[in-house]
Design a protein around this motif. Structure first.
Motif, mmCIF file in Angstrom:
data_model
loop_
_atom_site.group_PDB
_atom_site.id
_atom_site.type_symbol
_atom_site.label_atom_id
_atom_site.label_comp_id
_atom_site.label_asym_id
_atom_site.label_seq_id
_atom_site.Cartn_x
_atom_site.Cartn_y
_atom_site.Cartn_z
ATOM 1 N N ILE A 162 51.412 -56.419 -12.831
ATOM 2 C CA ILE A 162 51.113 -54.846 -13.587
ATOM 3 C C ILE A 162 52.015 -55.527 -14.515
ATOM 4 N N ALA A 163 51.503 -55.967 -16.215
ATOM 5 C CA ALA A 163 52.093 -56.097 -17.135
ATOM 6 C C ALA A 163 53.142 -55.304 -17.589
ATOM 7 N N CYS A 164 55.031 -55.552 -17.492
ATOM 8 C CA CYS A 164 55.390 -54.666 -18.444
ATOM 9 C C CYS A 164 56.188 -55.539 -19.191
ATOM 10 N N ALA A 181 58.035 -58.247 -18.690
ATOM 11 C CA ALA A 181 57.932 -58.717 -17.391
ATOM 12 C C ALA A 181 56.490 -58.857 -16.438
ATOM 13 N N VAL A 182 57.119 -58.559 -14.884
ATOM 14 C CA VAL A 182 55.471 -58.912 -14.119
ATOM 15 C C VAL A 182 56.005 -58.631 -12.737
ATOM 16 N N LEU A 183 54.722 -56.912 -12.395
ATOM 17 C CA LEU A 183 54.966 -56.449 -11.424
ATOM 18 C C LEU A 183 53.728 -56.938 -10.387
ATOM 19 N N LEU A 237 57.174 -53.881 -4.153
ATOM 20 C CA LEU A 237 56.924 -54.362 -4.976
ATOM 21 C C LEU A 237 57.974 -55.008 -5.613
ATOM 22 N N LEU A 238 57.220 -56.154 -6.280
ATOM 23 C CA LEU A 238 57.975 -57.294 -6.924
ATOM 24 C C LEU A 238 58.149 -57.796 -8.700
ATOM 25 N N ARG A 239 58.910 -57.903 -8.646
ATOM 26 C CA ARG A 239 59.371 -58.056 -10.415
ATOM 27 C C ARG A 239 59.184 -59.826 -10.223
ATOM 28 N N TYR A 240 58.275 -60.169 -11.745
ATOM 29 C CA TYR A 240 59.211 -61.416 -11.657
ATOM 30 C C TYR A 240 58.923 -61.482 -12.978
ATOM 31 N N PRO A 241 60.146 -63.279 -13.747
ATOM 32 C CA PRO A 241 59.895 -62.782 -15.606
ATOM 33 C C PRO A 241 58.388 -62.917 -15.571
#
Length: 254
Positions: free
Chosen positions: A1-3, A49-51, A77-81
């Motif tokens: 998921i693009a944020c 960010a990218v989830l 649920l993970l968050r990446y730069p």
């Protein structure tokens, strides 16, 4: 998921696909309201960010393939730069190769984004040249399916075409967003079996994914392609959605 701007992008389409995947795999779906709140919380305060959301059936209650019905689902649920990228590629396009690996056909799993990505992993091992952005893959039956991490669209005779994903492949959320944008822009779109002959005849080619949006292909296996008017029109139509300045019209993608 693009944020973007601290907000998840195209969340309605992601949740729609997730619930359909749970239904087809007989997984107990997570509560949408709770999941939406968790996603919003992790996205908040991050300009870009990218989830990544993973949903499983949960710990097995017994050995074997059969489910007991007592499993409690697990969600991760993970968050990446946001990955580094050259902003020019959206305008100038990317170079793409043709993959050697053939995707197995299995209608029971076609279109779903499951955790079994072994074919894509093997396909990605085929090249290491940074100048090549993606590899287009065919099914074992010879149909064009998409990239290792993207869906593909062709323009043939001024009409938009994308592979029908009823035997294998992943139906991405940006593929659905392009479908809706084409409808609003009165651009004819056909979802049908496509072959290498269609690739050879294509006037325009572009890739889509939740992160890259609409990305033109400027070179396919050494053949130069223009970034044409249909690609540009869809980039324009989707621009506000990708910048999170607009949402899908009520009822679309819900």
């Amino acid at each position: 998921i693009a944020c973007v701007g601290g907000e998840p992008r195209l969340l309605a389409l992601h949740l729609k696909r997730l619930l359909e995947g749970c239904r087809r795999l007989a997984l107990r779906p997570p509560q949408t309201a709770q999941l939406t709140a968790e996603i919003a919380s992790l996205a908040r305060g991050n300009e870009r960010a990218v989830l990544k959301l993973l949903v499983t059936r949960g710990p097995a209650q017994a050995r074997g393939y059969a489910a007991s019905g007592e499993e409690r689902g697990t969600r991760i649920l993970l968050r990446y730069p946001w990955p580094n990228e050259d902003e020019r590629v959206s305008q100038e396009g990317v170079r793409v190769r043709l993959g050697e690996l053939r995707l197995g056909e299995n209608p029971a799993l076609a279109g779903l984004k499951t955790l079994n990505r072994l074919e894509q992993v093997l396909a990605r091992f085929e090249w290491s040249t940074p100048a090549i952005a993606e590899s287009l893959l065919f099914s074992s039956g010879g149909d064009l399916i998409g990239g290792t991490a993207a869906n593909v669209f062709l323009v043939l005779g001024g009409q938009l075409h994308t592979p029908r994903l009823d035997r294998c492949g992943v139906a991405g959320v940006m593929r659905e967003a392009v479908t809706l944008a084409a409808r609003r822009a009165h651009i004819a779109l056909a979802k049908r079996p496509l072959t290498s002959l269609d690739l050879d005849a294509a006037e325009e080619i572009f890739l889509t994914s939740a992160l890259i949006g609409v990305r033109p292909v400027r070179e396919l296996a050494g053949r130069t392609l223009p970034v044409g008017p249909v690609t540009r029109r869809l980039q324009h139509e989707l621009g506000p959605l990708l910048r999170n300045e607009a949402q899908l019209p009520l009822g679309e993608g819900a």
